[in-house]
Motif scaffolding. Structure first.
Motif, PDB file in Angstrom:
ATOM      1  N   ASP A  85     -36.257  45.885  46.024  1.00 22.99           N
ATOM      2  CA  ASP A  85     -35.264  44.811  46.180  1.00 22.99           C
ATOM      3  C   ASP A  85     -35.075  44.353  47.627  1.00 22.99           C
ATOM      4  OD1 ASP A  85     -33.757  43.041  44.653  1.00 22.99           O
ATOM      5  OD2 ASP A  85     -31.883  44.070  45.138  1.00 22.99           O
ATOM      6  N   GLU A  86     -36.134  44.441  48.423  1.00 25.27           N
ATOM      7  CA  GLU A  86     -36.097  43.900  49.796  1.00 25.27           C
ATOM      8  C   GLU A  86     -36.568  42.446  49.749  1.00 25.27           C
ATOM      9  OE1 GLU A  86     -35.031  45.093  52.557  1.00 25.27           O
ATOM     10  OE2 GLU A  86     -34.683  47.212  52.122  1.00 25.27           O
ATOM     11  N   ARG A  87     -35.747  41.587  49.152  1.00 28.11           N
ATOM     12  CA  ARG A  87     -36.182  40.217  48.866  1.00 28.11           C
ATOM     13  C   ARG A  87     -36.261  39.344  50.117  1.00 28.11           C
ATOM     14  NH1 ARG A  87     -34.541  38.288  42.882  1.00 28.11           N
ATOM     15  NH2 ARG A  87     -34.786  40.292  41.833  1.00 28.11           N
ATOM     16  N   THR A  88     -35.364  39.530  51.045  1.00 33.10           N
ATOM     17  CA  THR A  88     -35.371  38.694  52.259  1.00 33.10           C
ATOM     18  C   THR A  88     -36.667  38.894  53.034  1.00 33.10           C
ATOM     19  OG1 THR A  88     -32.960  38.816  52.406  1.00 33.10           O
ATOM     20  CG2 THR A  88     -34.157  38.160  54.389  1.00 33.10           C
ATOM     21  N   GLN A  89     -37.059  40.149  53.223  1.00 31.73           N
ATOM     22  CA  GLN A  89     -38.298  40.429  53.949  1.00 31.73           C
ATOM     23  C   GLN A  89     -39.509  39.935  53.168  1.00 31.73           C
ATOM     24  OE1 GLN A  89     -38.650  44.502  55.190  1.00 31.73           O
ATOM     25  NE2 GLN A  89     -40.463  44.120  56.441  1.00 31.73           N
ATOM     26  N   ALA A  90     -39.466  40.090  51.850  1.00 24.58           N
ATOM     27  CA  ALA A  90     -40.572  39.601  51.027  1.00 24.58           C
ATOM     28  C   ALA A  90     -40.717  38.091  51.142  1.00 24.58           C
ATOM     29  CB  ALA A  90     -40.358  40.011  49.577  1.00 24.58           C
ATOM     30  N   LEU A  91     -39.602  37.362  51.151  1.00 27.85           N
ATOM     31  CA  LEU A  91     -39.650  35.901  51.295  1.00 27.85           C
ATOM     32  C   LEU A  91     -40.254  35.483  52.624  1.00 27.85           C
ATOM     33  CD1 LEU A  91     -36.307  34.562  49.768  1.00 27.85           C
ATOM     34  CD2 LEU A  91     -38.639  33.917  49.119  1.00 27.85           C
ATOM     35  N   TYR A  92     -39.942  36.236  53.668  1.00 25.79           N
ATOM     36  CA  TYR A  92     -40.514  35.951  54.983  1.00 25.79           C
ATOM     37  C   TYR A  92     -42.046  36.017  54.913  1.00 25.79           C
ATOM     38  CZ  TYR A  92     -42.069  36.919  59.766  1.00 25.79           C
ATOM     39  OH  TYR A  92     -42.745  36.903  60.961  1.00 25.79           O
ATOM     40  N   TYR A  93     -42.558  37.054  54.247  1.00 26.25           N
ATOM     41  CA  TYR A  93     -44.014  37.197  54.116  1.00 26.25           C
ATOM     42  C   TYR A  93     -44.597  36.131  53.199  1.00 26.25           C
ATOM     43  CZ  TYR A  93     -43.847  41.673  56.564  1.00 26.25           C
ATOM     44  OH  TYR A  93     -43.681  42.653  57.516  1.00 26.25           O
ATOM     45  N   PHE A  94     -43.845  35.738  52.174  1.00 27.32           N
ATOM     46  CA  PHE A  94     -44.314  34.657  51.305  1.00 27.32           C
ATOM     47  C   PHE A  94     -44.598  33.402  52.116  1.00 27.32           C
ATOM     48  CE2 PHE A  94     -42.528  36.656  47.355  1.00 27.32           C
ATOM     49  CZ  PHE A  94     -43.666  36.516  46.571  1.00 27.32           C
ATOM     50  N   GLU A  95     -43.721  33.071  53.030  1.00 30.06           N
ATOM     51  CA  GLU A  95     -43.895  31.869  53.841  1.00 30.06           C
ATOM     52  C   GLU A  95     -45.129  31.991  54.735  1.00 30.06           C
ATOM     53  OE1 GLU A  95     -42.396  28.916  53.687  1.00 30.06           O
ATOM     54  OE2 GLU A  95     -41.461  29.769  51.901  1.00 30.06           O
ATOM     55  N   ALA A 102     -52.724  32.908  43.087  1.00 34.78           N
ATOM     56  CA  ALA A 102     -52.158  33.064  41.748  1.00 34.78           C
ATOM     57  C   ALA A 102     -51.275  34.307  41.661  1.00 34.78           C
ATOM     58  CB  ALA A 102     -53.274  33.140  40.707  1.00 34.78           C
ATOM     59  N   LYS A 103     -51.736  35.405  42.247  1.00 37.33           N
ATOM     60  CA  LYS A 103     -50.959  36.652  42.193  1.00 37.33           C
ATOM     61  C   LYS A 103     -49.628  36.509  42.921  1.00 37.33           C
ATOM     62  CE  LYS A 103     -54.697  40.010  41.640  1.00 37.33           C
ATOM     63  NZ  LYS A 103     -55.328  41.235  42.152  1.00 37.33           N
ATOM     64  N   MET A 104     -49.654  35.897  44.079  1.00 34.02           N
ATOM     65  CA  MET A 104     -48.420  35.760  44.850  1.00 34.02           C
ATOM     66  C   MET A 104     -47.471  34.735  44.231  1.00 34.02           C
ATOM     67  SD  MET A 104     -49.931  36.198  48.693  1.00 34.02           S
ATOM     68  CE  MET A 104     -50.939  37.636  49.084  1.00 34.02           C
ATOM     69  N   ASN A 105     -48.036  33.683  43.632  1.00 37.67           N
ATOM     70  CA  ASN A 105     -47.187  32.724  42.918  1.00 37.67           C
ATOM     71  C   ASN A 105     -46.480  33.407  41.751  1.00 37.67           C
ATOM     72  OD1 ASN A 105     -47.840  30.610  44.593  1.00 37.67           O
ATOM     73  ND2 ASN A 105     -49.411  29.753  43.243  1.00 37.67           N
ATOM     74  N   LEU A 106     -47.208  34.288  41.060  1.00 41.38           N
ATOM     75  CA  LEU A 106     -46.602  35.009  39.939  1.00 41.38           C
ATOM     76  C   LEU A 106     -45.451  35.882  40.432  1.00 41.38           C
ATOM     77  CD1 LEU A 106     -48.331  36.629  36.922  1.00 41.38           C
ATOM     78  CD2 LEU A 106     -46.603  37.921  38.164  1.00 41.38           C
ATOM     79  N   LEU A 107     -45.682  36.602  41.528  1.00 40.78           N
ATOM     80  CA  LEU A 107     -44.606  37.428  42.089  1.00 40.78           C
ATOM     81  C   LEU A 107     -43.385  36.577  42.423  1.00 40.78           C
ATOM     82  CD1 LEU A 107     -46.269  39.954  44.575  1.00 40.78           C
ATOM     83  CD2 LEU A 107     -45.292  40.431  42.332  1.00 40.78           C
ATOM     84  N   TYR A 108     -43.649  35.424  43.031  1.00 41.26           N
ATOM     85  CA  TYR A 108     -42.539  34.561  43.438  1.00 41.26           C
ATOM     86  C   TYR A 108     -41.719  34.130  42.213  1.00 41.26           C
ATOM     87  CZ  TYR A 108     -39.850  30.853  45.595  1.00 41.26           C
ATOM     88  OH  TYR A 108     -38.807  30.070  46.024  1.00 41.26           O
ATOM     89  N   HIS A 109     -42.411  33.640  41.166  1.00 46.86           N
ATOM     90  CA  HIS A 109     -41.699  33.186  39.971  1.00 46.86           C
ATOM     91  C   HIS A 109     -40.968  34.344  39.289  1.00 46.86           C
ATOM     92  CE1 HIS A 109     -43.047  29.092  40.053  1.00 46.86           C
ATOM     93  NE2 HIS A 109     -44.315  29.461  40.116  1.00 46.86           N
ATOM     94  N   LEU A 110     -41.600  35.504  39.299  1.00 48.34           N
ATOM     95  CA  LEU A 110     -41.019  36.664  38.618  1.00 48.34           C
ATOM     96  C   LEU A 110     -39.684  37.070  39.240  1.00 48.34           C
ATOM     97  CD1 LEU A 110     -41.893  38.495  36.258  1.00 48.34           C
ATOM     98  CD2 LEU A 110     -42.834  40.075  37.951  1.00 48.34           C
TER      99      LEU A 110
END
Length: 392
Positions: A263-273, A289-297
């Motif tokens: 549940d470290e979503r803020t840090q994960a979002l930083y890496y998504f960008e 595709a894998k990262m888009n799936l993670l994002y939607h999930l």
């Protein structure tokens, strides 16, 4: 212009072959540049040209394994005439390796079998060790752990008895570790990973060290040690050359997935960008595709929209023949939807994962389906986090 004899070029090709076998990237690159010049000045000799083409293929595969350099579509070579045992062997070995790289495992097994017969005529222990490493890797990918362990132990014994093959020994240790992890012997798996890391550190090979930190993170993810997994992944990403390699994508995907699992979503979002910016200029459809799936999930709130978006990314992975990714992420999505109380969606994703592992599965009646829905997720229900580096 002075004409260079085919024999002279052939001798230099043998030197290049040894550098490639040792995974000595620096020497192999220097010889590659030299050989391109020598070939332009060589007398006509088709056998030497064929030998060069096969070694060039192995060289590029080595750069993919050792430096994450992308492979371009390979040109098909004609089967060499029965004049040289080594060239015949390399022909089938290279085709087997490339088939494995393309995830055409059925063809790879058949080609490895032919190569193994050719290998019997080559009295070279290191060639035997290399072959055993490659086929052990294939059987590891196919989850034939005991068969893989048989081959890789032979390779380890040979590499240990020859100086200059420390990088190949580290590779063999990783394959052994992955197999032990598959059969649930996590203590022995960690021991082999640490042996590989110790070998890389003794060579002061920072890129190899990064690869090995990525690989040991797979073990920590598997046993639920998220903090140790994230630490290992961050160490892998600390090397500048590693960041520009094709391995970056899988390490970053694993890092985001592990961060989201705690549940470290803020840090994960930083890496998504960061990854989104990289994918804008460097196409990587599987990991996009894998990262888009993670994002939607994790970040799409509407349940129906979340499910549709995740299924769309699963479909892309199917088209790209990433069976491992389909299985892993379908299971992850099923677990996530179950935790949200969305049993219907969880069932469909879990069924997708089972179809990928057991293609003949078919629901004959509603009782089977209900029993399947009642299945409760365990940590090791599906193997996850695969994608070992430099052993493809």
């Amino acid at each position: 212009m002075t004409i260079i004899s085919a024999e002279q070029v052939g001798n230099r090709l043998n030197d290049w072959r040894i550098a490639i076998r040792k995974h000595d990237v620096h020497s192999a690159k220097a010889m590659y540049a030299e050989l391109k010049v020598l070939l332009q000045e060589m007398e006509e000799n088709q056998e030497v040209l064929t030998y060069y083409s096969l070694l060039e293929g192995k060289y590029k595969l080595m750069l993919y394994e050792r430096r994450g350099e992308k492979l371009k579509e390979q040109t098909d070579l004609d089967c060499p005439s029965k004049t040289n045992d080594l060239i015949e062997y390399y022909f089938y070995l290279y085709k087997a390796l490339y088939a494995s790289y393309k995830r055409d495992y059925a063809s790879a097994i058949g080609l490895f079998e032919i190569a193994e017969k050719k290998l019997q005529h080559i009295p070279d222990e290191i060639e035997v060790a290399e072959f055993h490493t490659k086929i052990a890797n294939l059987y590891m990918l196919l989850r034939q752990s005991l068969v893989s362990l048989h081959y890789i132990q032979n390779a380890i014994d040979i590499f240990k008895s020859h100086e200059g093959y420390e990088r190949r020994l580290a590779t063999a240790f990783v394959i052994a570790a992955a197999n032990y992890m598959d059969i649930g012997d996590f203590r022995r798996a960690e021991t082999y990973y640490k042996k590989a890391l110790h070998t890389a550190e003794s060579l002061n090979d920072h890129f190899l060290i990064s690869q090995l930190h990525h690989n040991i993170s797979i073990l920590y993810a598997e046993v639920g040690k998220s903090k140790k997994c994230i630490d290992a992944l961050e160490k892998a990403l600390s090397h500048e050359d590693y960041l520009s390699s094709s391995y970056f994508h899988h390490t970053m995907f694993m890092l985001m997935k592990e961060l989201l699992s705690i549940d470290e979503r803020t840090q994960a979002l930083y890496y998504f960008e960061l990854v989104k910016q990289k994918h804008a200029t460097e196409k990587c459809p599987i990991y996009t595709a894998k990262m888009n799936l993670l994002y939607h999930l994790y970040f799409t709130n509407d349940m129906a929209q979340k499910a549709r978006a995740c299924f769309a990314e699963i479909s892309i992975l199917k088209e790209l023949r990433d069976a491992e990714g389909v299985c892993e992420l379908s299971a992850l999505a099923a677990k996530h939807f179950e935790e949200l109380g969305a049993t219907h969606q969880a069932y469909h994703f879990l069924k997708e994962a089972y179809h990928m592992k057991h293609p003949i599965i078919d629901w004959r009646n509603s009782n089977e389906k209900n029993e399947f829905i009642d299945f409760r997720f365990k940590h090791r229900s599906f193997r996850t986090n695969r994608g070992y580096q430099f052993i493809k």
